[in-house]
Structure formats: structure tokens, C-alpha cells
Enzyme design. Sequence first.
Site, PDB file in Angstrom:
ATOM      1  N   CYS A 110     -28.946   0.579   5.195  1.00 56.50           N
ATOM      2  CA  CYS A 110     -29.473   1.491   6.221  1.00 56.50           C
ATOM      3  C   CYS A 110     -30.953   1.293   6.493  1.00 56.50           C
ATOM      4  O   CYS A 110     -31.470   1.759   7.510  1.00 56.50           O
ATOM      5  CB  CYS A 110     -29.197   2.939   5.820  1.00 56.50           C
ATOM      6  SG  CYS A 110     -27.436   3.309   5.624  1.00 56.50           S
ATOM      7  N   HIS A 257     -33.434   7.236  10.479  1.00 54.47           N
ATOM      8  CA  HIS A 257     -32.074   6.737  10.289  1.00 54.47           C
ATOM      9  C   HIS A 257     -31.088   7.890  10.335  1.00 54.47           C
ATOM     10  O   HIS A 257     -31.279   8.927   9.693  1.00 54.47           O
ATOM     11  CB  HIS A 257     -31.974   5.995   8.955  1.00 54.47           C
ATOM     12  CG  HIS A 257     -30.564   5.723   8.546  1.00 54.47           C
ATOM     13  ND1 HIS A 257     -29.691   5.011   9.336  1.00 54.47           N
ATOM     14  CD2 HIS A 257     -29.854   6.098   7.448  1.00 54.47           C
ATOM     15  CE1 HIS A 257     -28.518   4.941   8.736  1.00 54.47           C
ATOM     16  NE2 HIS A 257     -28.585   5.595   7.590  1.00 54.47           N
ATOM     17  N   ASN A 287     -23.102   7.340  11.084  1.00 54.17           N
ATOM     18  CA  ASN A 287     -24.064   6.484  10.391  1.00 54.17           C
ATOM     19  C   ASN A 287     -23.709   5.025  10.658  1.00 54.17           C
ATOM     20  O   ASN A 287     -22.722   4.515  10.151  1.00 54.17           O
ATOM     21  CB  ASN A 287     -24.014   6.787   8.890  1.00 54.17           C
ATOM     22  CG  ASN A 287     -24.991   5.935   8.083  1.00 54.17           C
ATOM     23  OD1 ASN A 287     -25.555   4.973   8.578  1.00 54.17           O
ATOM     24  ND2 ASN A 287     -25.175   6.282   6.821  1.00 54.17           N
TER      25      ASN A 287
END
Length: 339
Positions: A110, A257, A287
Site C-alpha cells: 500500500c 491511502h 483498498n
Amino acid sequence: MTAVVTGIGGFLPPRRVTNDDLSRTLDTTDEWIRTRTGIRERRVVSGGLSTGALAVEAGRRALRSAGTGGVDAVVVATTSPERLCPAVAPEVAFRLGLGTVAAFDLTSACSGFLYGLATAAGLIGSGTADRVLFIGAEAFTTLVNPEDRATAPIFGDGAGAVVLRRGEPDEPGALGPFDLGSDGALADLLAIPAGGARQRSADGGPGHGAVPAADWYLRMEGRPLYTQAVERMTQSARAVLKRADRSVADLDWLAGHQANLRILQAVAEELELPEERVAVNIDRVGNTLSASVPLLLNDYAARGELRAGQRVLLSAFGAGLSWGSTVLVWPGIPAEPVG
């Protein structure tokens, strides 16, 4: 000289999977998922569509946004590669008609977009490249156990890309200082045990020894990850603002994020940043790992909410553990809606 954002693009696979869709096969509900993550739906690859195809389309749009047909290097950040070998970036460069330019992948989950931006900026700063196409692309739902209600609702697939060019540090789009960090002591909090050299060596080689089916999928320790994410993103954001000689009050947007809405809200609270300055699209995409931040920027720019001259803090946290942040003043570049 420094790296300047001159184009942006994004792409999402067409298949939508809502929380209600998931509730038909998982012991969960739309309310349970929304209240814990902020996610309502996500996009999922199917029919052979995978990381490379997502990267190509996002890259094509970023090149169109930048008004250029050529770059000196292509970098792809991904944690869901097409194959363990080779890297997907050379194929992406080929499919985009970019010739025999330098092309390579990097893996930082990520945090991949922040690590990739720093890497691309280094290529430009060192004189190795004048223009770089950097793409975050993920088909990560293929690595998530569809029967695990703790992880299956969280992730989505997609790709986001930027074109960076050599420019001056004080012009719009110039990437500010970076703050990057990691803590490998906590690597097992978010990991896929099987498939790599460690597992293959321990089993005596491919085909030797029984590997539990669950080991081929992501394992996640949610509670400690939440704590680490809030702490590390907050620390990283403060560090990069200090290096850039800016304050939280200077910011128009936090583009963090998109892992969990609660994490974003907690980071904003720690920074004393008003919640209306926190950019959010996790409700529609989930995500998407390394694609998360560029998809978010593209989304807000395409809707006119992210405008030229606005000051943006980028920050991310992910497996590794790893984290990173940077700042920039948003340039006046076109962005296409991704749907």
C-alpha cells in the site's frame, strides 16, 4: 531540478461487487462492512483482465493527460504481479508503444505509490531520465481468500498512473521532500505465506510438502495494523511537513491511502486537520493498494474538487511494514473520470 507531475490517469475494471453481493456468500452485511471500513462497493477483475491490462489503460490515460507519447522509463508498483517472473513493466511499456525504454517493477504494497514516486523522482534527479511514467496497478482480489470475511470486503482492483517530467522545485506539480520508513519486525502482521522462495525452500522445492490452502491468501492482523497505520502515517506526515517548511494549516487536502475510513479520520484528528479536507473515495473502490492514491487524485481532479494551486499532502501505510509521505502543489492538468 526535481520531478514534476504533468499527467494523471486511472482505470477500474468494469465488474462492480457491492456489500450486498458479498453478503450472499459471506457471514456479513452491508452495515457491518460500511461501519467498520467505509466501503460500499469495489471493482474486481474477471474474464482474464489482470494487473498488466489495468496498468496499460491507466498509463495510456496518464500519457494522454500529459500530452506526450514518449517517456524515458516506466516504473510499475504492484503487489499482485502477473507472474513471479518477469516484471510486468517491460510488457506494459511494449503495449503502450514506448519502445525499449528502461522498465521495472517495485513492491511496497500500500506504500507502493509513495515509494515509486520517490524512485521515479530519483531517476529524474540523477539525470537518468527526463520523463517517467509511473503506474500503481493491482489485481489484489486474486490474492484474497473469498471466504474470509475479515479481508474479502476490504480490497478492490484498479490502476492509477502519473507522468513525471524534469522541472523546477518551485513550479506547480513539483514533488516536495519525501519521508519514507519501514519496520520489518512487524512484517507478519500483513502477509501471504506461500508462493515465495521461503515457502518453496522449506518444502524442499515446488511440489514437495503440503501447503495449507489458506497460506496462498493474505493474512491480516487488523487491530495492531490499525494502531500502526495511524501512528506511522501521522508521524510521517508531520515529518514531511517540517521538511517542506509547511504546516497543517497550509493544506487544502490530505490524500491518504484508502485502507479504512476510520484510519483516515484518526490521522486527520491527530493532525488537527478538518475532516472536510480529507479526500475519500474508498466507499466506491475499496483498498486498491499501490493504485489507491493516484486513483484518488485522478478522481478528485476529474470532479473538479482538486484544483490547480491547491496544496496536497500524500501519505500511505502498508505491508512491510512500510510508510511514506510527500507534498506538492497541484498542477493544472486534465483528468478523465474512471467511472
